[in-house]
Design a protein around this motif. Structure first.
Motif, short mmCIF file in Angstrom:
data_model
loop_
_atom_site.label_atom_id
_atom_site.label_comp_id
_atom_site.label_asym_id
_atom_site.label_seq_id
_atom_site.Cartn_x
_atom_site.Cartn_y
_atom_site.Cartn_z
N THR A 129 0.83 -1.20 0.00
CA THR A 129 0.00 0.00 0.00
C THR A 129 0.87 1.26 0.00
OG1 THR A 129 -1.77 -1.19 1.16
CG2 THR A 129 -1.82 1.22 1.25
N GLU A 130 1.91 1.27 0.82
CA GLU A 130 2.83 2.41 0.83
C GLU A 130 3.47 2.61 -0.53
OE1 GLU A 130 4.78 2.84 5.22
OE2 GLU A 130 5.25 0.97 4.18
N ALA A 138 -2.31 5.35 -5.39
CA ALA A 138 -3.21 5.28 -4.25
C ALA A 138 -3.07 6.57 -3.45
CB ALA A 138 -2.89 4.06 -3.38
N VAL A 145 -7.07 4.29 2.88
CA VAL A 145 -6.21 4.39 1.70
C VAL A 145 -7.00 3.78 0.55
CG1 VAL A 145 -4.04 3.78 0.60
CG2 VAL A 145 -4.11 4.19 3.07
N PHE A 147 -7.27 2.96 -3.76
CA PHE A 147 -6.58 2.80 -5.03
C PHE A 147 -7.22 3.73 -6.05
CE2 PHE A 147 -5.78 1.02 -9.21
CZ PHE A 147 -4.42 0.71 -9.13
N LEU A 186 -7.90 0.01 0.02
CA LEU A 186 -6.74 -0.81 0.35
C LEU A 186 -6.58 -0.95 1.86
CD1 LEU A 186 -4.17 0.78 -2.15
CD2 LEU A 186 -5.58 -1.25 -2.50
N TRP A 187 -6.97 0.07 2.58
CA TRP A 187 -6.84 0.08 4.04
C TRP A 187 -7.99 0.90 4.62
CZ3 TRP A 187 -3.62 -2.73 7.01
CH2 TRP A 187 -3.52 -2.41 8.37
N SER A 199 -0.63 1.19 11.53
CA SER A 199 -0.17 1.48 10.18
C SER A 199 0.17 2.96 10.08
CB SER A 199 -1.26 1.12 9.16
OG SER A 199 -2.24 2.16 9.12
N PRO A 206 -6.87 -4.30 6.49
CA PRO A 206 -6.80 -4.22 5.03
C PRO A 206 -8.16 -4.37 4.37
CG PRO A 206 -6.11 -6.38 5.79
CD PRO A 206 -6.31 -5.55 7.02
N ILE A 210 -6.42 -6.35 -1.48
CA ILE A 210 -4.98 -6.22 -1.31
C ILE A 210 -4.34 -7.49 -0.76
CG2 ILE A 210 -5.12 -5.26 1.02
CD1 ILE A 210 -2.67 -4.14 -1.75
N GLN A 244 -3.79 -3.53 -8.69
CA GLN A 244 -2.83 -3.32 -7.61
C GLN A 244 -1.46 -3.88 -7.96
OE1 GLN A 244 -6.11 -4.12 -4.05
NE2 GLN A 244 -4.86 -5.76 -4.86
#
Length: 454
Positions: A129-130, A138, A145, A147, A186-187, A199, A206, A210, A244
């Motif tokens: 994700t980062e 994203a 978070v 996408f 994503l989060w 996080s 999540p 993802i 992703q």
């Protein structure tokens, strides 16, 4: 070497399958969300990809094939089940995984080489994700978070849907923090009652999509051979996986082949609890329908076509398998019949392979039938459901009296009465096997109930 052809959802055509590395062939299949028993539709996907696993092992060697199937053990459905029952989430997921493994084992499904659980890969999901944020694919917003779908020009290529169709089909959540309605999570943040992990965006958990991207990359890298699942996963889950993974790892190609099995109906209708035709695998096993019979029915329709489960198909499968078991009980496995292998290598044509087994059985080739059956997942060493059950002498006298009554009815050409007697025996769990010369034999099945003999 046998040539394998598979229908590739990505290209919408059947293609010759060529592994990226014949010494390290890799297949990933989306597994269950573990909050309840697996239903019959879930079982179809398991049996389909188990058949593919067996084919790949036969052609390339068991040591050169790795099959991964995940467990989704963090999900809002699991959270809801825990809240409704007051049970700990870990207890629910552990119990459900145990049920799943037992039920799929009853269908003779081989265990995958790797069975990752989502909660063991949270760190990898955060890292991916980062990376997607850093690459502009994203963005963080209000503890979430998301996408950025517009950053992926090929989004929608797998399912072939337009953006409008995808919005309608996905029932996308309208949220003020989204830049576009199609952007997916994503989060997301967790409250005090919901499982969560620390996080960069706060305590959270999540999104669904993802997890598979992170687990696939951890085990298989940025490129691998086959990704499979039911066609209900094609959109949005698999579409989002591709987005992703391809954006996080543009140097790779993710899955070379995408395969999807069609859905299942029961007695001509969509399986639904409201219609009373919703069956779990455990329901059928408890109804004394052997796992081997369930597997036979599932393999009797090509995976790319909708399948209709009926009791008649199950009864016919049981009859066929009993005959085959009787034929092979003293056989020794021969080399796998080439026609059986060719059928399965031709886009998993398991109905064709079963027809070839009928031909081999008709010819009396017990060794070939045994080898073919073992390849397709039948004839396990501990499989004894097919053996005639014992009944007391007085009960057998009643059974023989009904057989005699049926024979007399047939002699008088009173076929309605003969069919009625046969139905009476069947209702009591007695299968009638007609022999040459007008003779009949009674087979006492697992479902036998002498009180129903009348």
């Amino acid at each position: 070497m046998t040539q394998i052809k598979l229908h590739n959802t990505k290209t919408r055509r059947k293609e010759v399958f060529t592994p990226l590395n014949t010494d390290n062939l890799r297949m990933y299949v989306c597994g269950p969300t573990v909050y309840d028993r697996a239903h019959l539709g879930n079982a179809r996907a398991v049996v389909v990809f188990d058949s593919l696993f067996r084919l790949l092992r036969e052609v390339y060697g068991a040591d050169h094939v790795t099959y991964a199937r995940n467990f989704t053990d963090i999900d809002d459905k699991i959270n809801a089940r825990a809240a409704a029952t007051g049970r700990d989430i870990s207890h629910i997921t552990e119990e459900t995984i145990g049920w799943y493994m037992s039920d799929m084992g009853a269908l003779a499904a081989l265990e995958p080489n790797i069975m990752p659980r989502a909660t063991d890969y949270i760190a990898q999901m955060i890292t991916m994700t980062e990376d997607l944020i850093a690459k502009g694919h994203a963005y963080a917003a209000e503890g979430h978070v998301l996408f950025n779908v517009n950053s992926c020009p090929d989004y929608g290529a797998l399912s072939g849907r337009s953006i409008d169709d995808m919005i309608a089909g996905a029932r996308v959540e309208v949220a003020p923090y989204k830049r576009d309605p199609m952007d997916f999570v994503l989060w997301k943040p967790s409250n005090a009652q919901t499982p969560g992990w620390d996080s960069p965006w706060g305590r959270g958990r999540p999104g669904w999509h993802i997890e598979c991207s992170a687990m696939v990359h951890d085990h298989f890298g940025h490129s691998f051979d086959i990704h499979g699942g039911g066609n209900d996963l094609m959109f949005p889950h698999h579409e989002n996986e591709i987005a992703q993974s391809s954006c996080a790892h543009p140097e790779g190609s993710f899955a070379q082949f995408w395969m999807h099995n069609e859905m299942l109906q029961v007695e001509g209708k969509k399986m639904s609890k409201s219609l009373g035709n919703f069956f779990t695998v455990r329901d059928l096993l408890q109804q004394k329908i052997p796992g081997e019979v369930i597997r036979f029915v599932l393999l009797s329709t090509h995976y790319g076509k909708p399948m209709d489960w009926t009791q008649k198909k199950a009864d016919n499968a049981a009859t066929t398998l009993r005959k085959w078991h009787e034929l092979v009980k003293n056989a020794r496995p021969a080399s796998l019949d080439g026609a059986v292998l060719d059928h399965v290598a031709n886009d998993l044509n398991t109905p064709g392979a079963l027809m070839r087994m009928h031909e081999l059985a008709k010819a009396g080739d017990a060794d070939a039938v045994l080898a073919a059956g073992q390849f397709l997942g039948f004839f396990a060493a501990d499989c004894d459901w097919w053996q005639p059950k014992q009944a007391s002498d007085d009960v057998m006298v009643r059974v023989e009296a009904l057989l005699t009554a049926r024979s007399q009815a047939k002699f008088k050409r009173d076929f309605a009465e003969a069919d009625a007697v046969r139905a009476q025996l069947a209702a009591a769990g007695v299968e009638v096997v007609d022999k040459p010369g007008g003779l009949s034999e009674a087979v006492i099945t697992e479902a036998f109930d002498p009180d129903l003999l009348g």
